[in-house]
Design a protein around this motif. Structure first.
Motif, short mmCIF file in Angstrom:
data_model
loop_
_atom_site.label_atom_id
_atom_site.label_comp_id
_atom_site.label_asym_id
_atom_site.label_seq_id
_atom_site.Cartn_x
_atom_site.Cartn_y
_atom_site.Cartn_z
N GLY A 120 0.80 -1.23 0.00
CA GLY A 120 0.00 0.00 0.00
C GLY A 120 0.82 1.27 0.00
O GLY A 120 0.31 2.35 -0.29
N VAL A 121 2.10 1.16 0.29
CA VAL A 121 2.98 2.33 0.31
C VAL A 121 3.05 2.98 -1.07
O VAL A 121 3.26 4.20 -1.18
CB VAL A 121 4.39 1.94 0.82
CG1 VAL A 121 5.40 3.03 0.59
CG2 VAL A 121 4.32 1.60 2.29
N CYS A 122 2.81 2.21 -2.12
CA CYS A 122 2.89 2.78 -3.48
C CYS A 122 1.87 3.90 -3.66
O CYS A 122 2.12 4.84 -4.43
CB CYS A 122 2.71 1.71 -4.53
SG CYS A 122 1.09 0.96 -4.59
N TYR A 123 0.73 3.85 -2.97
CA TYR A 123 -0.25 4.93 -3.05
C TYR A 123 0.34 6.23 -2.50
O TYR A 123 0.18 7.30 -3.09
CB TYR A 123 -1.53 4.58 -2.28
CG TYR A 123 -2.47 3.68 -3.03
CD1 TYR A 123 -3.35 4.21 -3.96
CD2 TYR A 123 -2.49 2.32 -2.81
CE1 TYR A 123 -4.22 3.41 -4.66
CE2 TYR A 123 -3.36 1.50 -3.49
CZ TYR A 123 -4.22 2.05 -4.41
OH TYR A 123 -5.07 1.23 -5.09
N GLU A 124 1.00 6.13 -1.37
CA GLU A 124 1.61 7.33 -0.77
C GLU A 124 2.73 7.87 -1.65
O GLU A 124 2.87 9.08 -1.82
CB GLU A 124 2.16 7.01 0.62
CG GLU A 124 1.11 6.69 1.65
CD GLU A 124 0.24 7.88 2.01
OE1 GLU A 124 0.75 9.01 2.00
OE2 GLU A 124 -0.94 7.65 2.30
N GLU A 125 3.52 6.99 -2.23
CA GLU A 125 4.61 7.42 -3.11
C GLU A 125 4.06 8.11 -4.35
O GLU A 125 4.60 9.13 -4.79
CB GLU A 125 5.48 6.24 -3.50
CG GLU A 125 6.30 5.69 -2.35
CD GLU A 125 7.05 4.43 -2.72
OE1 GLU A 125 6.89 3.93 -3.86
OE2 GLU A 125 7.80 3.94 -1.86
N LEU A 126 2.99 7.57 -4.90
CA LEU A 126 2.37 8.18 -6.08
C LEU A 126 1.82 9.56 -5.74
O LEU A 126 2.00 10.52 -6.50
CB LEU A 126 1.26 7.28 -6.62
CG LEU A 126 0.55 7.74 -7.87
CD1 LEU A 126 1.53 7.84 -9.03
CD2 LEU A 126 -0.57 6.79 -8.22
N LYS A 127 1.18 9.69 -4.58
CA LYS A 127 0.67 10.99 -4.15
C LYS A 127 1.81 11.99 -3.97
O LYS A 127 1.71 13.14 -4.42
CB LYS A 127 -0.11 10.86 -2.85
CG LYS A 127 -0.63 12.20 -2.32
CD LYS A 127 -1.10 12.10 -0.89
CE LYS A 127 0.10 12.04 -0.02
NZ LYS A 127 0.11 12.77 1.18
N ASP A 128 2.89 11.55 -3.36
CA ASP A 128 4.04 12.43 -3.16
C ASP A 128 4.64 12.88 -4.49
O ASP A 128 5.02 14.04 -4.64
CB ASP A 128 5.10 11.74 -2.30
CG ASP A 128 4.65 11.54 -0.87
OD1 ASP A 128 3.71 12.25 -0.43
OD2 ASP A 128 5.22 10.67 -0.18
N ASN A 129 4.71 11.97 -5.46
CA ASN A 129 5.22 12.34 -6.78
C ASN A 129 4.32 13.36 -7.46
O ASN A 129 4.81 14.31 -8.09
CB ASN A 129 5.38 11.11 -7.66
CG ASN A 129 6.50 10.21 -7.22
OD1 ASN A 129 7.41 10.65 -6.51
ND2 ASN A 129 6.44 8.94 -7.59
N ILE A 130 3.02 13.18 -7.35
CA ILE A 130 2.08 14.13 -7.95
C ILE A 130 2.22 15.50 -7.30
O ILE A 130 2.26 16.53 -7.98
CB ILE A 130 0.64 13.60 -7.84
CG1 ILE A 130 0.45 12.40 -8.75
CG2 ILE A 130 -0.38 14.69 -8.17
CD1 ILE A 130 -0.86 11.67 -8.56
N LEU A 131 2.33 15.52 -5.99
CA LEU A 131 2.48 16.79 -5.28
C LEU A 131 3.81 17.47 -5.62
O LEU A 131 3.86 18.70 -5.73
CB LEU A 131 2.34 16.59 -3.78
CG LEU A 131 0.94 16.25 -3.30
CD1 LEU A 131 0.95 15.99 -1.80
CD2 LEU A 131 -0.03 17.35 -3.65
N ASP A 132 4.86 16.70 -5.80
CA ASP A 132 6.15 17.28 -6.20
C ASP A 132 6.06 17.94 -7.58
O ASP A 132 6.59 19.03 -7.79
CB ASP A 132 7.25 16.22 -6.22
CG ASP A 132 7.68 15.82 -4.83
OD1 ASP A 132 7.43 16.58 -3.86
OD2 ASP A 132 8.29 14.73 -4.69
N VAL A 133 5.35 17.30 -8.50
CA VAL A 133 5.17 17.87 -9.83
C VAL A 133 4.38 19.18 -9.72
O VAL A 133 4.72 20.18 -10.37
CB VAL A 133 4.47 16.87 -10.78
CG1 VAL A 133 4.01 17.53 -12.05
CG2 VAL A 133 5.39 15.71 -11.08
N LEU A 134 3.32 19.19 -8.92
CA LEU A 134 2.54 20.41 -8.75
C LEU A 134 3.35 21.51 -8.12
O LEU A 134 3.28 22.68 -8.52
CB LEU A 134 1.29 20.12 -7.91
CG LEU A 134 0.19 19.32 -8.58
CD1 LEU A 134 -0.91 19.00 -7.59
CD2 LEU A 134 -0.38 20.08 -9.77
N LYS A 135 4.15 21.18 -7.10
CA LYS A 135 4.97 22.19 -6.44
C LYS A 135 5.99 22.77 -7.40
O LYS A 135 6.22 23.99 -7.40
CB LYS A 135 5.68 21.58 -5.23
CG LYS A 135 4.78 21.33 -4.06
CD LYS A 135 5.54 20.66 -2.94
CE LYS A 135 4.61 20.22 -1.83
NZ LYS A 135 5.33 19.48 -0.78
#
Length: 81
Positions: A60-75
């Protein structure tokens, strides 16, 4: 462009910038909530199918990693301006 015109355009843009900031904050909060909810549901289904709880958490950690990657792109998109 004179100083007065620049000041006027800055004052006119404040409501739009504040609305943009509030929208981005809302997206950030709801994305985190939805990801957490999806991750818990996914892990629950894995446990129901017979996987151990620890292994389900690791998957399930892959969900958190994907969210973090999306937020990094937005930032990067917002703060690179």
């Amino acid at each position: 462009m004179s100083n007065g015109a620049m000041l006027l355009s800055l004052i006119k843009s404040i409501p739009h910038l504040s609305r943009l900031f509030l929208s981005l904050l809302c997206i950030y909060l709801t994305l985190g909530w939805h990801v957490r909810k999806a991750r818990k549901a996914f892990e629950k289904q894995l446990v129901l199918q017979g996987m151990s709880r620890d292994d389900a958490r690791r998957v399930g950690v892959c969900y958190e990693e994907l969210k973090d990657n999306i937020l990094d792109v937005l930032k990067r998109g917002v703060f690179s301006i």
